[in-house]
Design a protein around this motif. Structure first.
Motif, PDB file in Angstrom:
ATOM      1  N   ASN A   7      83.416 -47.763 -10.913  1.00  0.00           N
ATOM      2  CA  ASN A   7      84.507 -46.803 -10.969  1.00  0.00           C
ATOM      3  C   ASN A   7      83.966 -45.412 -10.609  1.00  0.00           C
ATOM      4  OD1 ASN A   7      86.247 -44.787 -12.258  1.00  0.00           O
ATOM      5  ND2 ASN A   7      87.235 -46.521 -13.255  1.00  0.00           N
ATOM      6  N   LYS A   9      84.469 -42.629 -11.882  1.00  0.00           N
ATOM      7  CA  LYS A   9      84.099 -41.869 -13.078  1.00  0.00           C
ATOM      8  C   LYS A   9      82.641 -42.110 -13.461  1.00  0.00           C
ATOM      9  CE  LYS A   9      87.345 -43.490 -15.729  1.00  0.00           C
ATOM     10  NZ  LYS A   9      88.221 -43.732 -16.885  1.00  0.00           N
ATOM     11  N   ASP A 110      79.465 -41.637 -22.344  1.00  0.00           N
ATOM     12  CA  ASP A 110      80.354 -42.705 -21.858  1.00  0.00           C
ATOM     13  C   ASP A 110      81.770 -42.513 -22.403  1.00  0.00           C
ATOM     14  OD1 ASP A 110      78.190 -43.927 -20.589  1.00  0.00           O
ATOM     15  OD2 ASP A 110      77.782 -45.240 -22.279  1.00  0.00           O
ATOM     16  N   ASN A 114      85.580 -42.498 -20.744  1.00  0.00           N
ATOM     17  CA  ASN A 114      86.215 -43.791 -21.024  1.00  0.00           C
ATOM     18  C   ASN A 114      85.484 -44.935 -20.325  1.00  0.00           C
ATOM     19  OD1 ASN A 114      88.267 -42.649 -22.634  1.00  0.00           O
ATOM     20  ND2 ASN A 114      89.369 -42.062 -20.782  1.00  0.00           N
ATOM     21  N   LEU A 115      84.165 -44.937 -20.468  1.00  0.00           N
ATOM     22  CA  LEU A 115      83.329 -45.978 -19.884  1.00  0.00           C
ATOM     23  C   LEU A 115      82.593 -46.723 -20.988  1.00  0.00           C
ATOM     24  CD1 LEU A 115      81.773 -43.956 -16.916  1.00  0.00           C
ATOM     25  CD2 LEU A 115      83.666 -45.576 -16.813  1.00  0.00           C
ATOM     26  N   ALA A 133      84.708 -49.214 -16.691  1.00  0.00           N
ATOM     27  CA  ALA A 133      85.908 -48.681 -17.333  1.00  0.00           C
ATOM     28  C   ALA A 133      86.175 -49.506 -18.582  1.00  0.00           C
ATOM     29  CB  ALA A 133      87.096 -48.737 -16.372  1.00  0.00           C
ATOM     30  N   ASP A 134      86.690 -48.868 -19.634  1.00  0.00           N
ATOM     31  CA  ASP A 134      86.876 -49.551 -20.921  1.00  0.00           C
ATOM     32  C   ASP A 134      87.664 -50.845 -20.791  1.00  0.00           C
ATOM     33  OD1 ASP A 134      85.426 -47.606 -22.240  1.00  0.00           O
ATOM     34  OD2 ASP A 134      87.199 -46.503 -22.923  1.00  0.00           O
ATOM     35  N   ASP A 135      88.765 -50.821 -20.037  1.00  0.00           N
ATOM     36  CA  ASP A 135      89.584 -52.027 -19.900  1.00  0.00           C
ATOM     37  C   ASP A 135      88.840 -53.114 -19.122  1.00  0.00           C
ATOM     38  OD1 ASP A 135      89.749 -50.469 -17.596  1.00  0.00           O
ATOM     39  OD2 ASP A 135      91.844 -50.968 -17.203  1.00  0.00           O
ATOM     40  N   GLU A 136      88.065 -52.710 -18.121  1.00  0.00           N
ATOM     41  CA  GLU A 136      87.275 -53.672 -17.356  1.00  0.00           C
ATOM     42  C   GLU A 136      86.183 -54.287 -18.230  1.00  0.00           C
ATOM     43  OE1 GLU A 136      84.790 -53.791 -13.139  1.00  0.00           O
ATOM     44  OE2 GLU A 136      85.440 -51.865 -13.948  1.00  0.00           O
TER      45      GLU A 136
END
Length: 159
Positions: A7, A9, A110, A114-115, A133-136
């Motif tokens: 990502n 970010k 992180d 949001n990692l 990424a948090d959702d990933e």
């Protein structure tokens, strides 16, 4: 399946980590420079200090970009592969059947972006997929958890 790029970010997170590391290094190097050279030569002390600052600035600009461009991972049915490096490229290959434990974690930097990182443990060591990424990270952890449970069930059936 192709390697997955991080990502965008992640590059910003890498840059903030590099800044923190370089500020600590700068403080120590400039303090050492001052205490060792100041009494002998003010000009040499100032030139070395300026050189250290320029080197740190170059590291802050270049290293996170290279690290971001080279960091890749792939999860297939047999392995987890993580490729990373700045000067030397290292590829970590983790066989799925060896997975024992997994952990999702976040450091303070992180969290700002949001990692998360997913750490997998095997009998032979650990592997980490960083800067997700948090959702990933949650999806990967769930997928790997299912894979661990599936492998454990197959092992029980064989016995």
């Amino acid at each position: 399946m192709d390697y997955v790029k991080l990502n965008p970010k992640a590059e910003k997170c890498m840059r903030v980590n590099e800044i923190i590391k370089d500020v600590i290094f700068l403080a120590a190097a400039i303090a050492a420079d001052y205490f060792i050279l100041w009494e002998r030569s003010h000009m040499a002390c100032l030139l070395i200090g300026a050189g250290i600052i320029v080197l740190a600035a170059v590291c802050i600009i270049i290293i996170p970009r290279i690290r971001y461009e080279r960091y890749r991972y792939i999860i297939d049915s047999a392995n987890i592969r993580v490729r990373e490096g700045i000067f030397w490229i290292k590829e970590t290959i983790i066989p799925m059947e060896r997975l024992h434990k997994l952990q999702v974690s976040q450091g303070p930097v992180d969290r700002m972006f949001n990692l998360s990182s997913v750490k997998v443990t095997t009998a032979g060591g650990d592997g980490v997929i960083k800067f997700l990424a948090d959702d990933e990270a949650a999806l990967i952890a769930e997928h790997l958890k299912d894979k661990i449970n599936q492998i454990a069930a197959e092992e029980r059936r064989k016995q």
